[in-house]
Design a protein around this motif. Structure first.
Motif, PDB file in Angstrom:
ATOM      1  N   ASN A   1      42.881  29.385  39.817  1.00 10.90           N
ATOM      2  CA  ASN A   1      42.228  29.050  41.086  1.00 10.90           C
ATOM      3  C   ASN A   1      43.147  29.295  42.279  1.00 10.90           C
ATOM      4  OD1 ASN A   1      39.833  28.275  39.863  1.00 10.90           O
ATOM      5  ND2 ASN A   1      40.490  26.127  39.628  1.00 10.90           N
ATOM      6  N   ILE A   2      44.403  28.873  42.117  1.00  6.72           N
ATOM      7  CA  ILE A   2      45.370  29.080  43.215  1.00  6.72           C
ATOM      8  C   ILE A   2      45.591  30.567  43.434  1.00  6.72           C
ATOM      9  CG2 ILE A   2      47.760  28.721  43.952  1.00  6.72           C
ATOM     10  CD1 ILE A   2      47.722  26.072  42.402  1.00  6.72           C
ATOM     11  N   GLY A   3      45.711  31.332  42.316  1.00  2.00           N
ATOM     12  CA  GLY A   3      45.953  32.770  42.424  1.00  2.00           C
ATOM     13  C   GLY A   3      44.819  33.490  43.119  1.00  2.00           C
ATOM     14  N   ILE A   4      43.568  33.099  42.768  1.00  2.00           N
ATOM     15  CA  ILE A   4      42.404  33.746  43.396  1.00  2.00           C
ATOM     16  C   ILE A   4      42.370  33.443  44.892  1.00  2.00           C
ATOM     17  CG2 ILE A   4      39.877  33.713  43.519  1.00  2.00           C
ATOM     18  CD1 ILE A   4      39.892  33.267  40.471  1.00  2.00           C
ATOM     19  N   ASN A   5      42.613  32.165  45.241  1.00  2.00           N
ATOM     20  CA  ASN A   5      42.549  31.771  46.655  1.00  2.00           C
ATOM     21  C   ASN A   5      43.669  32.385  47.473  1.00  2.00           C
ATOM     22  OD1 ASN A   5      40.276  30.193  46.219  1.00  2.00           O
ATOM     23  ND2 ASN A   5      41.482  28.345  45.720  1.00  2.00           N
ATOM     24  N   SER A   6      44.844  32.567  46.844  1.00  2.00           N
ATOM     25  CA  SER A   6      46.002  33.092  47.590  1.00  2.00           C
ATOM     26  C   SER A   6      46.178  34.593  47.416  1.00  2.00           C
ATOM     27  CB  SER A   6      47.279  32.371  47.144  1.00  2.00           C
ATOM     28  OG  SER A   6      47.552  32.660  45.769  1.00  2.00           O
TER      29      SER A   6
END
Length: 506
Positions: free
Chosen positions: A244-249
């Motif tokens: 989730n963090i990777g997709i958002n960032s």
């Protein structure tokens, strides 16, 4: 020096019976082979003796090693032979005239009376038929010995005699004993193999000590499994969070790290041990209950043979609700005749001197499960006899250890262990409050014996029990009756009788 080695041995039938089995048995090793009904004991013994093949792996025997195999049943073609002829038949035909002395030597070892040696096997007890099987094998002077359920149908005297014989005559050769008799295994073995589909366990210990070691191993395996599964859950949560963090960032590095965590979790999950569960089928009983205090009263009753010959007399006996009575006595003293007499009285037969409470609902099991219709299938029997309905009957049979594909096969084609479980299922469905159990543990595996014992104890069922299984007797009995000197008397416990029987055969 004789030895038998198994290397990565495995066998798959409908299910995997065992796999990656490695062990060596040498002179002086006496191995108890333990597994549930239908879980591969007989199949493994047959493979070792060369009567069957493994799916994988190898069996290596010492050069020239002659392996003797004692099966569970006498060949039907031999049942018309006398005891002497049946043992002689096992010798090579060319040697029977010159080596017939071997037959007398072996029958002397088992203390077979002279008159009995000339009686047909089909007129002898199941115990003597079992001794005949062992004698046939021993007359060939094998270098290793395999015994498949040797204690079935033996009375206590013959059981002690067999224990002594194994510990003396067969003490210096490799021996494997497949048995469900816990006390017998403790008395005769110094090693134990617990046969399992995935990971079998082999201990240089007799049964009870090996069982304790196995329990520790299973407990450690369960703890490791729980720890590994918690780690799998943690890694997957962490991977999801990084995704989730990777997709958002827009971070490719976090996406790669997330993939690595998922792969690591999957690797751990694939390696998690699948814990062994005995799948031979549940044994359930019950107690339909009664308000009566005295369930059965007997006074001045003679127990006789079918021909009318007196076996022993009961002067006075009251059986109270919740009593768990064990009947002790030497072979031929009339234990089974007593059980039959009580059953007849409970099912309406006029039996002078016997008073049965009107509240008694009997459940009777004889040694041979003779009430089972051999030409019927388990499904036809349960649906027809107990009006359970097709789906309910299938569920009951599946829980008792009968897969759907086996439920419509004739009962005559079932193993003795399967017949015993079907008989005990039928006993449950009768919903009795008074159990008459004549050798109920014959052919029932150890988990089944322990389950049967627990069910009787937990439901507070009234029962009368005849059994040669000393562990079962000790665990279950609350009162003990001894047939001695043509009389029935109550004794404090079974130990004096056990000691006396053991002394007679030592």
């Amino acid at each position: 020096m004789g030895s038998i080695s198994l290397r990565n041995a495995g066998l798959v039938a409908t299910d995997t019976l065992f796999s990656n089995l490695n062990f060596v048995i040498s002179d002086g090793d006496r191995v108890g082979l333990v597994a549930g009904n239908g879980r591969g004991k007989t199949t493994l013994l047959r493979a070792i003796v060369g009567q069957g093949e493994l799916t994988s792996g190898d069996i290596v025997r010492s050069r020239g090693l002659q392996v003797g195999y004692v099966e569970q049943d006498m060949p039907k073609a031999s049942m018309g032979l006398t005891l002497y002829e049946a043992v002689l038949e096992a010798l090579p035909s060319a040697d029977r005239e010159t080596d017939s002395w071997r037959v007398d030597v072996v029958l002397d070892e088992f203390e077979a009376p002279e008159a009995m040696r000339h009686l047909p096997l089909n007129q002898l007890s199941g115990g003597w038929q079992r001794i005949a099987l062992i004698a046939r094998c021993w007359a060939l002077q094998p270098d290793a010995l395999l015994l498949d359920e040797p204690t079935n149908h033996l009375d206590l005297g013959k059981l002690y005699q067999l224990e002594n014989w194994i510990n003396q005559a067969a003490r210096n050769i490799p021996v494997i004993i497949a048995s469900h008799d816990r006390q017998f295994l403790d008395a005769t073995t110094n090693r134990t193999l617990f046969l399992r589909p995935d990971t079998s366990h082999y201990y240089a210990l007799p049964y009870s000590k090996a069982r304790a070691a196995l329990a520790e191993a299973d407990e450690a395996a369960e703890a490791k499994r729980e720890k590994d599964l918690k780690e799998v859950s943690r890694l997957r949560k962490q991977a999801a969070k990084l995704t989730n963090i990777g997709i958002n960032s827009g971070s490719d590095l976090l996406t790669v790290k997330s993939k690595y965590l998922r792969e690591r979790a999957e690797k751990i999950e694939n390696a998690v041990l699948s814990l062994h569960k005995e799948r031979s089928g549940e044994i359930k009983l019950g107690n339909s209950g009664a308000a009566a205090k005295v369930m059965l009263a007997m006074e001045n009753v003679d127990v006789t043979t079918p021909a009318g010959d007196k076996l022993f007399r009961i002067e006075k006996l009251h059986i109270f609700q919740g009593d768990r009575i064990v009947v002790l006595g030497r072979n031929g003293t009339g234990k089974s005749q007593l059980m039959g007499l009580i059953h007849r009285a409970m099912t309406g037969s006029d039996t002078p001197g016997v008073r049965v409470s009107p509240q008694v609902v009997p459940g009777y099991v004889d040694q041979a499960m003779s009430f089972l219709p051999s030409k019927s299938s388990p499904l036809d029997y349960i649906t027809g006899q107990f009006d359970q309905g097709d789906q309910r009957s299938k569920s009951l049979l599946a829980a008792a250890g009968f897969p759907v594909e086996k439920q419509e096969r004739p009962i005559s084609e079932m193993s003795f262990g399967q017949r015993a479980r079907l008989g005990l299922l039928a006993l449950r469905l009768l919903q009795p409050n008074f159990y008459l159990l004549d050798e109920p543990t014959n052919h029932v595996d150890i988990p089944g014996q322990e389950s049967l014992e627990d069910e009787i104890l937990s439901h507070g069922a009234t029962c009368i029990l005849v059994s040669h299984d000393r562990s079962f007797v000790r665990g279950l009995g609350s009162r003990f009756l001894l047939i001695d000197g043509k009389k029935l008397k109550e004794v404090d416990g079974p130990e004096h009788f056990f000691v006396a029987m053991s002394a007679e055969t030592s």
